[in-house]
Scaffold this motif. Sequence first.
Motif, mmCIF file in Angstrom:
data_model
loop_
_atom_site.group_PDB
_atom_site.id
_atom_site.type_symbol
_atom_site.label_atom_id
_atom_site.label_comp_id
_atom_site.label_asym_id
_atom_site.label_seq_id
_atom_site.Cartn_x
_atom_site.Cartn_y
_atom_site.Cartn_z
ATOM 1 N N LYS A 197 0.823 -1.206 0.000
ATOM 2 C CA LYS A 197 0.000 0.000 0.000
ATOM 3 C C LYS A 197 0.862 1.263 0.000
ATOM 4 N N ASN A 198 2.131 1.140 0.425
ATOM 5 C CA ASN A 198 3.016 2.307 0.445
ATOM 6 C C ASN A 198 3.510 2.677 -0.958
ATOM 7 N N VAL A 199 3.798 1.681 -1.791
ATOM 8 C CA VAL A 199 4.238 1.833 -3.173
ATOM 9 C C VAL A 199 5.300 2.919 -3.326
ATOM 10 N N PRO A 200 6.518 2.725 -2.794
ATOM 11 C CA PRO A 200 7.569 3.715 -3.022
ATOM 12 C C PRO A 200 7.932 3.828 -4.504
ATOM 13 N N PHE A 201 8.179 5.058 -4.941
ATOM 14 C CA PHE A 201 8.555 5.348 -6.315
ATOM 15 C C PHE A 201 10.026 4.972 -6.503
ATOM 16 N N ILE A 202 10.330 4.180 -7.518
ATOM 17 C CA ILE A 202 11.690 3.680 -7.742
ATOM 18 C C ILE A 202 12.292 4.365 -8.968
ATOM 19 N N ASN A 203 13.348 5.114 -8.741
ATOM 20 C CA ASN A 203 14.049 5.844 -9.794
ATOM 21 C C ASN A 203 15.444 5.238 -9.953
ATOM 22 N N VAL A 204 15.751 4.705 -11.124
ATOM 23 C CA VAL A 204 17.044 4.071 -11.372
ATOM 24 C C VAL A 204 17.870 4.971 -12.280
ATOM 25 N N THR A 205 19.087 5.278 -11.832
ATOM 26 C CA THR A 205 19.959 6.159 -12.607
ATOM 27 C C THR A 205 21.337 5.545 -12.766
ATOM 28 N N ILE A 206 22.057 6.040 -13.746
ATOM 29 C CA ILE A 206 23.461 5.685 -13.931
ATOM 30 C C ILE A 206 24.173 6.914 -14.465
ATOM 31 N N SER B 143 11.842 -2.080 -17.035
ATOM 32 C CA SER B 143 10.606 -2.754 -16.628
ATOM 33 C C SER B 143 10.480 -2.908 -15.118
ATOM 34 N N ILE B 144 11.553 -2.610 -14.376
ATOM 35 C CA ILE B 144 11.528 -2.790 -12.919
ATOM 36 C C ILE B 144 11.782 -1.463 -12.206
ATOM 37 N N SER B 145 11.392 -0.366 -12.835
ATOM 38 C CA SER B 145 11.541 0.959 -12.237
ATOM 39 C C SER B 145 10.373 1.835 -12.665
ATOM 40 N N ASP B 146 10.184 2.931 -11.954
ATOM 41 C CA ASP B 146 9.159 3.907 -12.309
ATOM 42 C C ASP B 146 9.730 5.046 -13.134
ATOM 43 N N ALA B 147 11.019 5.264 -13.023
ATOM 44 C CA ALA B 147 11.724 6.249 -13.837
ATOM 45 C C ALA B 147 13.150 5.769 -14.017
ATOM 46 N N ILE B 148 13.736 6.084 -15.157
ATOM 47 C CA ILE B 148 15.089 5.617 -15.446
ATOM 48 C C ILE B 148 15.787 6.660 -16.290
ATOM 49 N N ARG B 149 17.053 6.908 -15.989
ATOM 50 C CA ARG B 149 17.780 7.894 -16.794
ATOM 51 C C ARG B 149 19.289 7.679 -16.709
ATOM 52 N N ILE B 150 19.972 8.233 -17.696
ATOM 53 C CA ILE B 150 21.426 8.277 -17.727
ATOM 54 C C ILE B 150 21.846 9.726 -17.533
ATOM 55 N N ASP B 151 22.651 9.974 -16.502
ATOM 56 C CA ASP B 151 23.101 11.326 -16.193
ATOM 57 C C ASP B 151 24.507 11.568 -16.738
ATOM 58 N N THR B 152 24.786 12.835 -16.978
ATOM 59 C CA THR B 152 26.112 13.247 -17.407
ATOM 60 C C THR B 152 26.973 13.561 -16.194
ATOM 61 N N LEU B 153 28.270 13.326 -16.297
ATOM 62 C CA LEU B 153 29.194 13.725 -15.251
ATOM 63 C C LEU B 153 29.277 15.245 -15.220
ATOM 64 N N MET B 154 28.750 15.832 -14.144
ATOM 65 C CA MET B 154 28.706 17.291 -14.060
ATOM 66 C C MET B 154 29.757 17.875 -13.121
ATOM 67 N N GLY B 155 30.373 17.056 -12.320
ATOM 68 C CA GLY B 155 31.339 17.581 -11.373
ATOM 69 C C GLY B 155 30.700 18.023 -10.070
ATOM 70 N N TRP B 156 31.529 18.510 -9.130
ATOM 71 C CA TRP B 156 31.105 18.921 -7.806
ATOM 72 C C TRP B 156 31.658 20.309 -7.498
ATOM 73 N N SER B 157 31.537 20.717 -6.238
ATOM 74 C CA SER B 157 32.235 21.917 -5.798
ATOM 75 C C SER B 157 33.734 21.597 -5.685
ATOM 76 N N ARG B 158 34.519 22.656 -5.548
ATOM 77 C CA ARG B 158 35.976 22.521 -5.428
ATOM 78 C C ARG B 158 36.569 21.679 -6.557
ATOM 79 N N ASN B 159 36.150 21.951 -7.789
ATOM 80 C CA ASN B 159 36.759 21.226 -8.900
ATOM 81 C C ASN B 159 38.173 21.707 -9.172
ATOM 82 N N ASP B 160 38.630 22.699 -8.399
ATOM 83 C CA ASP B 160 40.037 23.097 -8.477
ATOM 84 C C ASP B 160 40.932 22.053 -7.813
ATOM 85 N N LEU B 161 40.344 21.246 -6.919
ATOM 86 C CA LEU B 161 41.108 20.194 -6.251
ATOM 87 C C LEU B 161 41.164 18.914 -7.070
#
Length: 324
Positions: A180-189, A208-226
């Motif tokens: 009854k809770n039905v958590p939404f399942i989002n699969v990413t890579i 077929s075993i997810s509610d949403a699926i996507r491929i993300d781009t490498l965007m980096g983080w903060s302190r990309n100077d390090l």
Amino acid sequence: MINKISTSKSTSHSHTSFSSQQLLKVPLIVHIDPSNECNFFCKYCPTGHFGLLKDVSRPSGFMEFSLFKKIIDDLKQFSEPIKRLHLYNDGEPLLNPNFFNMLEYANDSGVAQSLETTTNAFLLSNDVAKKLVQAGLNRIRISIKHVSNEGYYETTGTNVIFDNIVESVRFLHSIAKSSKNVPFINVTIVDTGLSEDEKEHFFNKFQSISDAIRIDTLMGWSRNDLFDFSLGMRPSTGELSKQLVKQNVVCHLPFQNMSIKFNGEVSSCFIDWTHSNIIGDVNLENLFEIWNGNRANAFRMELLKNGNYSNVACATCDYVNGLQ
């Protein structure tokens, strides 16, 4: 041939512009980090680089359950529930032995419209899946690292049987749909250089075993100077094929979100892996005071005055380029 980004049945939450808003009385999203340690050592994630963490003196550990309860109780002081409570930030939340107690306490409190988490699924046994569903989780993001055993080792530095990950997600999906809770399942890579065949394999395994699926781009983080967390790819698009806007004038995250680190320090941003933008400490203050406090407001005003170059963490952040 498939697109880099694809969704099935639903898409992820979109970012909300703050340009026409005053400071929100209630934050939209609060990130709580049950653990900033991880069982993977992903080459594109700061948590996987021990040398970097030592250089910036970042502490590590699990959040105490007593501290978590204090945070949830603090959230009750806001005038209404927050939109999303995300039990995840820098590490693997399932490593915390009190994680399910945290989920249940947060769910019973009613402080958030949506209770969410993210996991790499390495610890997603059948028993863990049942507990996640029973605890009242509304949404879970499964972060897949590759589509083969060899690829997993190259990306995470850990021996992983890819098919075991698939079967764990399949079981979670099956029991979620019968609950009854039905958590939404989002699969990413994250695309760390996947071939077209590997991308196709990802969609074939998980669509077929997810509610949403996507491929993300490498965007980096903060302190990309390090460190260049985009691994030299320097992409032009981010999540959901959004065009990256170089030198975005002002980041909206400090005006909408809070990130509570495992030790109780509160940052203005969940990308702040170096703990550079600390605006409070829930061990000493309550969240309502921190959200409306002098340190948080001074930081926001500095951003509005000088843009994203107000401090070293923001000045060298790649993630802000994808916020539209």
